[in-house]
Design a protein around this motif. Structure first.
Motif, PDB file in Angstrom:
ATOM      1  N   MET A   1       0.841  -1.180   0.000  1.00  0.00           N
ATOM      2  CA  MET A   1       0.000   0.000   0.000  1.00  0.00           C
ATOM      3  C   MET A   1       0.886   1.243   0.000  1.00  0.00           C
ATOM      4  SD  MET A   1      -1.287   0.261   3.973  1.00  0.00           S
ATOM      5  CE  MET A   1      -1.943   1.899   3.709  1.00  0.00           C
ATOM      6  N   SER A   2       0.310   2.368  -0.324  1.00  0.00           N
ATOM      7  CA  SER A   2       1.057   3.617  -0.307  1.00  0.00           C
ATOM      8  C   SER A   2       0.148   4.734   0.173  1.00  0.00           C
ATOM      9  CB  SER A   2       1.601   3.942  -1.700  1.00  0.00           C
ATOM     10  OG  SER A   2       0.547   4.203  -2.613  1.00  0.00           O
ATOM     11  N   PHE A 170       7.254   4.917 -10.061  1.00  0.00           N
ATOM     12  CA  PHE A 170       6.156   4.388  -9.249  1.00  0.00           C
ATOM     13  C   PHE A 170       5.305   3.413 -10.049  1.00  0.00           C
ATOM     14  CE2 PHE A 170       2.077   4.835  -6.904  1.00  0.00           C
ATOM     15  CZ  PHE A 170       2.536   4.526  -5.630  1.00  0.00           C
ATOM     16  N   CYS A 173       6.632  -0.085 -10.133  1.00  0.00           N
ATOM     17  CA  CYS A 173       6.830  -0.747  -8.831  1.00  0.00           C
ATOM     18  C   CYS A 173       5.502  -1.241  -8.262  1.00  0.00           C
ATOM     19  CB  CYS A 173       7.517   0.196  -7.851  1.00  0.00           C
ATOM     20  SG  CYS A 173       9.236   0.559  -8.290  1.00  0.00           S
ATOM     21  N   GLN A 174       4.649  -1.781  -9.139  1.00  0.00           N
ATOM     22  CA  GLN A 174       3.378  -2.326  -8.682  1.00  0.00           C
ATOM     23  C   GLN A 174       3.590  -3.436  -7.668  1.00  0.00           C
ATOM     24  OE1 GLN A 174       0.339  -1.090 -10.013  1.00  0.00           O
ATOM     25  NE2 GLN A 174      -0.615  -2.198  -8.307  1.00  0.00           N
ATOM     26  N   ARG A 177       3.821  -1.828  -4.309  1.00  0.00           N
ATOM     27  CA  ARG A 177       2.545  -1.229  -3.904  1.00  0.00           C
ATOM     28  C   ARG A 177       1.539  -2.287  -3.471  1.00  0.00           C
ATOM     29  NH1 ARG A 177       2.053   1.539  -9.501  1.00  0.00           N
ATOM     30  NH2 ARG A 177      -0.155   1.806  -8.942  1.00  0.00           N
ATOM     31  N   ASP A 178       1.613  -3.469  -4.076  1.00  0.00           N
ATOM     32  CA  ASP A 178       0.645  -4.523  -3.772  1.00  0.00           C
ATOM     33  C   ASP A 178       1.119  -5.466  -2.671  1.00  0.00           C
ATOM     34  OD1 ASP A 178      -0.949  -3.504  -5.761  1.00  0.00           O
ATOM     35  OD2 ASP A 178      -0.399  -5.005  -7.250  1.00  0.00           O
ATOM     36  N   GLU A 183       4.861  -0.954   2.926  1.00  0.00           N
ATOM     37  CA  GLU A 183       4.124   0.304   2.883  1.00  0.00           C
ATOM     38  C   GLU A 183       5.052   1.388   2.345  1.00  0.00           C
ATOM     39  OE1 GLU A 183       1.266   3.249   5.553  1.00  0.00           O
ATOM     40  OE2 GLU A 183       2.615   1.846   6.579  1.00  0.00           O
ATOM     41  N   ILE A 184       4.559   2.163   1.392  1.00  0.00           N
ATOM     42  CA  ILE A 184       5.297   3.281   0.800  1.00  0.00           C
ATOM     43  C   ILE A 184       4.659   4.570   1.293  1.00  0.00           C
ATOM     44  CG2 ILE A 184       5.948   4.447  -1.339  1.00  0.00           C
ATOM     45  CD1 ILE A 184       5.556   1.685  -2.736  1.00  0.00           C
ATOM     46  N   THR A 186       5.085   8.609   0.580  1.00  0.00           N
ATOM     47  CA  THR A 186       5.720   9.665  -0.208  1.00  0.00           C
ATOM     48  C   THR A 186       5.598  11.011   0.510  1.00  0.00           C
ATOM     49  OG1 THR A 186       3.677   9.937  -1.485  1.00  0.00           O
ATOM     50  CG2 THR A 186       5.372   8.481  -2.395  1.00  0.00           C
TER      51      THR A 186
END
Length: 543
Positions: A1-2, A170, A173-174, A177-178, A183-184, A186
């Motif tokens: 997630m992000s 970004f 980089c799926q 993210r998944d 956790e990202i 920004t």
């Protein structure tokens, strides 16, 4: 997630196994490796998903030494980092680069060539450049007319080129993210690193919009680039007990090394003035001094290529002025990068299908000379350094001053390489080398030439400011990338390089990031040592 910290209010708190600070090639590679090892990772990025002028201003600082690019534009602060606009050049170091060289103060890496080779093999898969390094022998076997240089004089290494310009953006980089354990965050700019009892207890980050973030983790990894890694350590007064943080800043300085006259221009331009596509991969050859020549004459491992260029001090062609303006004046937003990459792809296509005819004809017409484009190794120099100033950025972090300094051996090494090429071309009957006049000027240490490269100063490669060393008196991190004196703080990126070689750093950055992630994973999985029980003399052990 992000999540985007700039869209939050108040203070957020997070805990993780590992917090990685910086989402460029080094940080993303580290995060992926740690996730594959089963760890929970929090990945922080100071910028957003695209270029923003306000965020880029956090990079601003002063140049107080050798002429250099403006610091706010010398690296990119958004997800994916500076690889969002890189040229894709991948190359390994040479074995001599890791060795202790008596003529190069501060040389020697605290790891073996065999071990680095293993990680190079793994890193090559990241960039889709084939399982085996490209070689001059492979180019010759496919008809590239490389000269038969004496191997005791000159070496011909080869660049591979990453086929993707957007490998770390970004959108690419799926997987991160998944990932359920990643956790990202920004717009999370680290402003403070807090220590307790020889370890990092937490970091604090802020968004320009005002939100705060507090992170506790079992380990932290700095992956913010060669200037920012040093800046964050200096600002938090960490790892600098022996005044090593920020020292030994190195670049790959560019210069005009001279020209070839009476040249067999066509085979030289065909061999070195263009890329070659072999086995589905783009490659290009260049020239370095052999290890034997380096030892005999006390040279660094600098490099040069043979190219068609306008003479020094000529009036630049309008087409090149337009190309340079497009490259350097356009903001590196998503749309700007897309336009630049389209231009770059068109230029590469034209080079592959038209060159060397175009530069050869211009050379015959007297418009271009057969020039030597130098991309040099810079020796470690403790006086070449990143320092803090009294000025602060919008988040309260001290800005930096870059005091970039070159040394006499940097220039001596270019002279030695150019002279070595001259001897070999004369022996082969391929032309006569005339050294650039600045090499014979005793009071001139270096000369930039905007007509020799679109990057007239250097490669935007920031190396050495948190260098590896077994002895904490000689460096900032150990062979595993762990900061001396800190149990759980690691650094990845070219800031850890003890020496710079000629090779573009990204492939080595990825290889070392994999290695450091592996070492960190082992440390995280190691059982915490239990204190020895207190033994009271004469007291029987309980049954």
């Amino acid at each position: 997630m992000s999540i985007d910290l700039s869209q939050q209010t108040g203070a957020l708190r997070r805990q993780a196994d590992v917090c990685v600070i910086g989402a460029g090639a080094a940080g993303i590679t580290t995060a992926r490796r740690l996730l594959a090892a089963g760890h929970q990772v929090l990945l922080l990025e100071s910028g957003g998903l695209d270029y923003e002028r306000e965020t880029a201003d956090l990079n601003a600082g002063r140049n107080v030494g050798q002429t250099y690019y403006d610091l706010d534009d010398a690296r990119l602060r958004f997800f994916g980092g500076t690889t969002a606009i890189w040229g894709g050049r991948c190359a390994t170091l040479d074995p001599i680069d890791l060795q202790r060289r008596d003529w190069v103060a501060g040389s020697g890496w605290p790891l073996s060539w065999d071990e680095l080779q293993d990680y190079y093999g793994q890193a090559r898969g990241i960039f889709e450049i084939g399982d085996e390094p490209a070689s001059a022998e492979a180019l010759s076997a496919h008809g590239v007319p490389l000269p038969g240089f004496d191997r005791s004089e000159l070496h011909m290494p080869v660049w591979n080129f990453d086929p993707r310009f957007n490998r770390f953006t970004f959108d690419a980089c799926q997987d991160l993210r998944d990932h359920p354990r990643c956790e990202i965050i920004t717009h999370a700019s680290v402003t403070r690193i807090v220590t307790r009892d020889g370890a990092i207890s937490r970091i604090e980050a802020k968004a320009l919009a005002g939100a705060h973030l507090h992170v506790e983790a079992r380990a932290f990894v700095l992956a913010a680039g060669g200037i920012e890694n040093a800046r964050l350590l200096l600002a938090s007064n960490i790892g600098n007990e022996r005044d090593q943080v920020g020292r030994n800043f190195m670049e790959h300085p560019h210069a005009r090394g001279g020209r070839i006259v009476d040249a067999r221009a066509w085979p030289l331009l065909k061999a070195f003035g263009r890329r070659h596509r072999i086995g589905g991969h783009d490659m290009a050859a260049l020239i370095t001094p052999s290890a034997d020549l380096q030892r005999r004459e006390g040279l660094l491992n600098s490099s040069l290529t043979i190219v068609g260029r306008q003479p020094a001090r000529a009036s630049q062609f309008w087409g090149m002025r337009a190309y340079g303006s497009l490259k350097h004046d356009m903001s590196p937003t998503r749309s700007g990068r897309r336009m630049w990459m389209m231009t770059k792809k068109a230029a590469t296509w034209a080079q592959r299908h038209v060159d060397p005819l175009r530069p050869w004809l211009l050379h015959k017409a007297g418009k271009l000379e057969i020039a030597l484009l130098v991309r040099a190794e810079q020796a470690p120099n403790p006086d070449s350094r990143v320092r803090l100033t009294k000025e602060r950025d919008a988040l309260g972090v001290p800005r930096v001053a870059l005091d970039w300094r070159l040394s006499a051996i940097d220039k001596h090494s270019v002279t030695g390489l150019v002279d070595g090429l001259g001897r070999e071309l004369k022996r082969l009957g391929m032309g006569r080398v005339e050294r650039a006049d600045w090499l014979d000027e005793p009071g001139e240490l270096w000369r930039n030439d905007p007509l020799i490269s679109s990057h007239a100063i250097g490669g935007y490669h920031h190396m050495g400011t948190t260098r590896m060393a077994t002895d904490p008196r000689q460096g900032v991190v150990d062979a595993d990338g762990r900061v001396h004196g800190q149990a759980n703080l690691y650094v990845v990126g070219s800031s850890t390089f003890p020496t710079s070689s000629w090779a573009n750093p990204t492939l080595t950055i990825a290889a070392l990031a994999l290695r450091t992630a592996d070492r960190l994973s082992v440390a995280l999985n190691r059982p915490v040592a239990q204190p020895e029980p207190v033994r009271v003399p004469g007291l029987a052990k309980a049954s």
